[in-house]
Motif scaffolding. Structure first.
Motif, short mmCIF file in Angstrom:
data_model
loop_
_atom_site.label_atom_id
_atom_site.label_comp_id
_atom_site.label_asym_id
_atom_site.label_seq_id
_atom_site.Cartn_x
_atom_site.Cartn_y
_atom_site.Cartn_z
N UNK A 367 -4.35 -47.02 -24.09
CA UNK A 367 -5.31 -47.71 -24.96
C UNK A 367 -6.61 -48.03 -24.23
N UNK A 368 -6.92 -47.26 -23.20
CA UNK A 368 -8.20 -47.47 -22.50
C UNK A 368 -9.30 -46.58 -23.08
N UNK A 369 -8.91 -45.49 -23.71
CA UNK A 369 -9.89 -44.61 -24.35
C UNK A 369 -9.41 -44.29 -25.75
N UNK A 370 -10.34 -43.80 -26.59
CA UNK A 370 -9.94 -43.42 -27.95
C UNK A 370 -10.84 -42.28 -28.41
N UNK A 371 -10.45 -41.69 -29.55
CA UNK A 371 -11.17 -40.55 -30.09
C UNK A 371 -11.66 -40.87 -31.50
N UNK A 372 -12.90 -40.49 -31.77
CA UNK A 372 -13.49 -40.73 -33.09
C UNK A 372 -12.69 -40.00 -34.18
N UNK A 373 -12.33 -38.74 -33.88
CA UNK A 373 -11.59 -37.92 -34.85
C UNK A 373 -10.19 -37.62 -34.34
N UNK A 374 -9.30 -37.34 -35.28
CA UNK A 374 -8.03 -36.67 -34.98
C UNK A 374 -7.89 -35.53 -35.97
N UNK A 375 -7.04 -34.58 -35.66
CA UNK A 375 -6.76 -33.49 -36.61
C UNK A 375 -5.31 -33.07 -36.46
N UNK A 377 -3.92 -30.26 -36.12
CA UNK A 377 -3.76 -29.35 -34.99
C UNK A 377 -4.91 -29.62 -34.03
N UNK A 378 -4.60 -29.69 -32.76
CA UNK A 378 -5.65 -29.85 -31.74
C UNK A 378 -5.25 -29.01 -30.55
N UNK A 379 -6.04 -27.99 -30.23
CA UNK A 379 -5.67 -27.10 -29.13
C UNK A 379 -6.65 -27.19 -27.97
N UNK A 380 -7.85 -27.75 -28.24
CA UNK A 380 -8.84 -27.97 -27.18
C UNK A 380 -9.52 -29.30 -27.48
N UNK A 381 -10.22 -29.86 -26.46
CA UNK A 381 -10.94 -31.11 -26.68
C UNK A 381 -12.20 -30.90 -27.51
N UNK A 382 -12.67 -29.64 -27.56
CA UNK A 382 -13.79 -29.33 -28.46
C UNK A 382 -13.22 -28.58 -29.66
N UNK A 383 -12.08 -29.04 -30.09
CA UNK A 383 -11.23 -28.33 -31.04
C UNK A 383 -11.96 -27.88 -32.28
N UNK A 384 -11.40 -26.87 -32.91
CA UNK A 384 -11.99 -26.27 -34.10
C UNK A 384 -12.35 -27.32 -35.13
N UNK A 385 -13.38 -27.13 -35.94
CA UNK A 385 -14.40 -26.11 -35.69
C UNK A 385 -15.27 -26.57 -34.52
N UNK A 386 -15.33 -25.74 -33.49
CA UNK A 386 -15.78 -26.24 -32.19
C UNK A 386 -17.25 -26.65 -32.16
N UNK A 387 -18.11 -26.01 -32.96
CA UNK A 387 -19.52 -26.39 -32.93
C UNK A 387 -19.80 -27.50 -33.93
N UNK A 388 -18.87 -27.80 -34.77
CA UNK A 388 -19.09 -28.72 -35.86
C UNK A 388 -18.09 -29.85 -35.76
N UNK A 392 -20.33 -36.88 -35.70
CA UNK A 392 -21.35 -37.54 -34.90
C UNK A 392 -21.77 -36.72 -33.70
N UNK A 393 -21.24 -35.50 -33.53
CA UNK A 393 -21.60 -34.68 -32.38
C UNK A 393 -20.36 -34.18 -31.68
N UNK A 394 -20.55 -33.38 -30.63
CA UNK A 394 -19.39 -32.78 -29.97
C UNK A 394 -18.46 -33.80 -29.32
N UNK A 395 -18.95 -35.03 -29.11
CA UNK A 395 -18.06 -36.04 -28.52
C UNK A 395 -17.01 -36.51 -29.51
N UNK A 405 -19.66 -42.13 -27.88
CA UNK A 405 -20.52 -43.17 -27.29
C UNK A 405 -21.80 -43.44 -28.08
N UNK A 406 -22.21 -42.50 -28.95
CA UNK A 406 -23.44 -42.72 -29.70
C UNK A 406 -23.19 -43.36 -31.07
N UNK A 407 -21.95 -43.34 -31.55
CA UNK A 407 -21.62 -43.93 -32.86
C UNK A 407 -20.35 -44.75 -32.67
#
Ligand SMILES: [Zn+2]
Length: 686
Positions: A367-375, A377-388, A392-395, A405-407
């Motif tokens: 519980x020290x970090x968290x993620x804005x999104x979940x999905x 299936x997640x296979x990479x940290x820049x997971x599909x759709x990777x550019x979108x 709020x951005x790639x983070x 960090x920006x939102x």
């Protein structure tokens, strides 16, 4: 709803309560139920919530709640000015802040203050409660010092918030209601009453498609305040607000299922509002509107972890579609209101499914970090759709001490998930009973029967185990009904009272009612056998209604598609093929995940077998989970892309093999929406 209906109902009710009852009348009236408010609505809600702190987490749930306290929830003010300075009435150096200190930080820090306060109350953690009161008490005092006509926003005289500021104001209102409920401090109720007795009746639209936040979210703290203070100006304003012609028109559309995808967090916040007002008007149209909106989400945007998709805006159904963490929070909020008002077990089933799956995934194990999104299936940290998505951005898919960090909405909102579940695990009933509404290890201390203090200690590994043991200890022997929710997925529940088998047949709301005189040491054991079940559906296109928002390529994502998928659930848990992680942003190299779900021929269970082990000494959502499923699968060459995440139809694959699935919430990288083989597929008729 016709305005005349409102005024008639309210008028009749106020008229009925206004004169003091004669002694003879008073003798005929039943005493108010335990936990009834001074002003109860004309249509009683099914359940009466207990104050925050009445239910205290135990066992694995306490471990998780303490991780939140030791991590983000207890320390967010040390991480960013939004949380260090929000609601102090001073300028804030933060993204989205206006020069006077309003803007984004008001919303984001209100989320955190509300969640941290509630967590402090349920854990009985005086240090955490004190820390949050140091922020909230000056606000309360500022309002109480100001003249009539102020608001929570820096207690400015004559200033009335609109739009985003009004929405942020509603989030603070909710925190102050929790502070009053948890402490009984009358100064807090005075401040709430003062502000809401003069709050603008025109709070904005309730429509969802535009994606605008609504000040109408002040309705729930308003009506809560009214139920405690009885200041009629508040009720009148609340009913005027929901009765605005444009709001009324939109609510009527929901009863007919006429909704369009919108910003999912706002969607969940808004769709509950008619139901929140329903007990005060008695107009069933209001309840039907909220139910209709929930149904629409089920049919169009529901992901298998129990929360709708929301890449900010509703995103249809898909294996790599995402859900914003704020959506998990607002889904649990909306559903808890329906549960309280309507009392059907389905709302409890929904809350557990969302909490045990989508509630766990966006927080790191410590519980020290968290993620804005979940999905799913997640296979990479820049997971599909990777550019979108663009926002709020790639983070958005990465774990970070501030989420994205920006939102900062999600790192604020995540703090509400655990305490709001715990607060609703038990509720009081109008016949002075207690209802076990959500399951997990806990201790509830509440009044039952003729106001006798009762403690019920629930010992269980649920949902990782099937047996729930309750030890009932009243201060003195007392008669009251104990209600046990029988989940909709459980066809063979078993109930034992002091070792003797009791009826497990639920009533029309899905609860078993055990009425008896309870004495210290009475034991209730509830068995909820779980079976693996395959769920199926289709990946759909991104909704074209929000195409302006999803202004990205490839354009093909908006084209019609029905791509089959299957997943596996057992009880309230969704299961996933884990991709082991080095850390929450790094999958282990070489992990295999390119498989389709298969089915063993001729077996009623499809060949899926549950494997159970002991609970770990400390709970942190481990990959080495105490419950796992062995399931048949076939490897195939699967290369998901932005344009097409799943194959067009069932695949053949190589020889059938067995894969180990673990609870979705234990994974950071995973497959939980699988492609299918012919054997595992059944066409689904929407
Ligand atoms: Zn968010």
């Amino acid at each position: 709803m016709k305005p005349s209906t409102v005024s008639f109902l309210v008028g009749a009710w106020i008229a009925g309560f206004a004169p003091a009852p004669s002694a003879a009348e008073a003798a005929r009236q039943d005493p108010p139920a335990n936990y009834a408010r001074p002003c109860e609505p004309p249509v009683g809600t099914a359940f009466l919530p207990l104050p925050p702190g009445a239910v205290e987490p135990a066992g694995w749930l306490r471990d998780w709640a303490e991780s939140a306290r030791n991590g983000i929830t207890g320390h967010l003010d040390e991480r960013h000015p939004t949380f260090a300075d929000g609601w102090k009435g001073t300028p804030i150096q933060a993204n989205g802040a206006k020069p006077d200190g309003t803007g984004w930080p008001l919303e984001q820090s209100a989320y955190w203050l509300d969640g941290a306060l509630r967590l402090g109350l349920v854990l009985h953690d005086e240090a955490l409660v004190r820390k949050i009161r140091l922020r909230l008490d000056p606000l309360v005092e500022g309002v109480n010092r100001a003249g009539f006509g102020t608001t929570f926003i820096y207690w400015k005289q004559g200033y009335k918030p609109e739009g985003f500021e009004s929405w942020a104001h509603s989030q603070m209102g909710r925190a102050l209601v929790a502070l009053y409920q948890g402490t009984g401090d009358k100064r807090v109720l005075d401040a709430l009453t003062k502000v809401y007795a003069d709050y603008p009746a025109r709070m904005g639209p309730i429509d969802i498609g535009g994606g605008w936040v609504s000040g109408l979210c002040n309705l729930d703290p308003m009506l809560e305040t009214y139920s405690y203070s009885g200041d009629r100006r508040i009720l009148e304003r609340a009913l005027q607000a929901i009765g605005q012609p444009d709001v009324d028109r939109e609510i009527r559309r929901w009863t007919e299922g006429r909704l369009a995808p919108g910003h999912t967090d706002i969607f969940y916040e808004n769709i509950r509002l008619p139901a929140v007002v329903y007990p005060w008007t008695g107009d069933p149209l209001y309840l039907r509107a909220t139910e209709g909106a929930f149904r629409w989400l089920d049919e169009n945007e529901m992901l298998p972890y129990g929360v709708a998709s929301g890449e900010e805006f509703g995103s249809g159904v898909g294996a790599f579609r995402k859900t914003e963490t704020c959506d998990v929070t607002s889904m649990l909020l909306a559903t808890s209101w329906m549960y309280r008002i309507q009392g059907g077990r389905d709302w409890g089933d929904r809350m557990e499914r969302a909490f045990f799956n989508a509630g766990a995934a966006p927080a790191a194990r410590d519980f020290q970090t968290m993620s804005y999104y979940q999905s799913p299936n997640r296979i990479r940290a820049d997971s599909l759709p990777c550019e979108q998505p663009n926002c709020p951005g790639p983070e958005g898919n990465r774990f970070h001490p501030l989420g994205c960090p920006t939102v900062l909405c999600c790192v604020g909102a995540i703090n509400r998930i655990i305490p709001n579940f715990i607060i609703h695990m038990w509720m009081a009933t109008r016949d002075n009973g207690l209802a076990a509404t959500l399951y997990g290890p806990s201790v509830v201390s509440a009044r039952a029967g003729a106001g006798v203090p009762v403690q019920v200690t629930t010992t269980t590994d649920y949902p990782f185990g099937e047996t729930i043991r309750m030890s009932v200890v009243p201060r003195e022997a007392v008669a009251f009904p104990l209600y046990l929710r029988i989940p909709g997925w459980c066809g063979k529940a078993r109930v034992f009272v002091n070792g003797a088998r009791a009826s497990a047949r639920p009533n029309d709301k899905g609860f078993v009612r055990i009425e008896r005189t309870w004495s210290a040491g009475d034991q209730v054991v509830l068995g909820l056998p779980m079976r693996p079940e395959v769920i199926r559906g289709y990946e759909t296109e991104f909704p074209s209604a929000n195409r302006d928002y999803f202004s990205f390529e490839p354009a093909g994502v908006f084209q019609h598609r029905r791509l089959p998928w299957a997943g596996v659930v057992m009880g309230p848990l969704l299961f996933a093929l884990p991709i082991p992680d080095v850390d929450p942003n790094t999958p282990a190299a070489g992990a295999r995940w390119k498989v389709a779900l298969d089915e063993a021929p001729g077996r009623s269970d499809g060949g899926i077998v549950a494997v159970r082990g002991p609970m770990p000494a400390h709970w942190d959502w481990p990959l080495d989970a105490p419950v796992a499923l062995e399931a048949p699968a076939r490897a195939f060459d699967w290369n998901p892309t932005d344009a097409q995440a799943l194959p067009d139809g069932p695949v053949e694959g190589t020889a059938s093999e067995t894969v180990r699935l673990v609870p979705y919430g234990c994974t950071k990288f995973r497959i939980s929406m699988f492609p299918v083989t012919e054997a595992a597929w059944r066409p689904v008729h929407p």
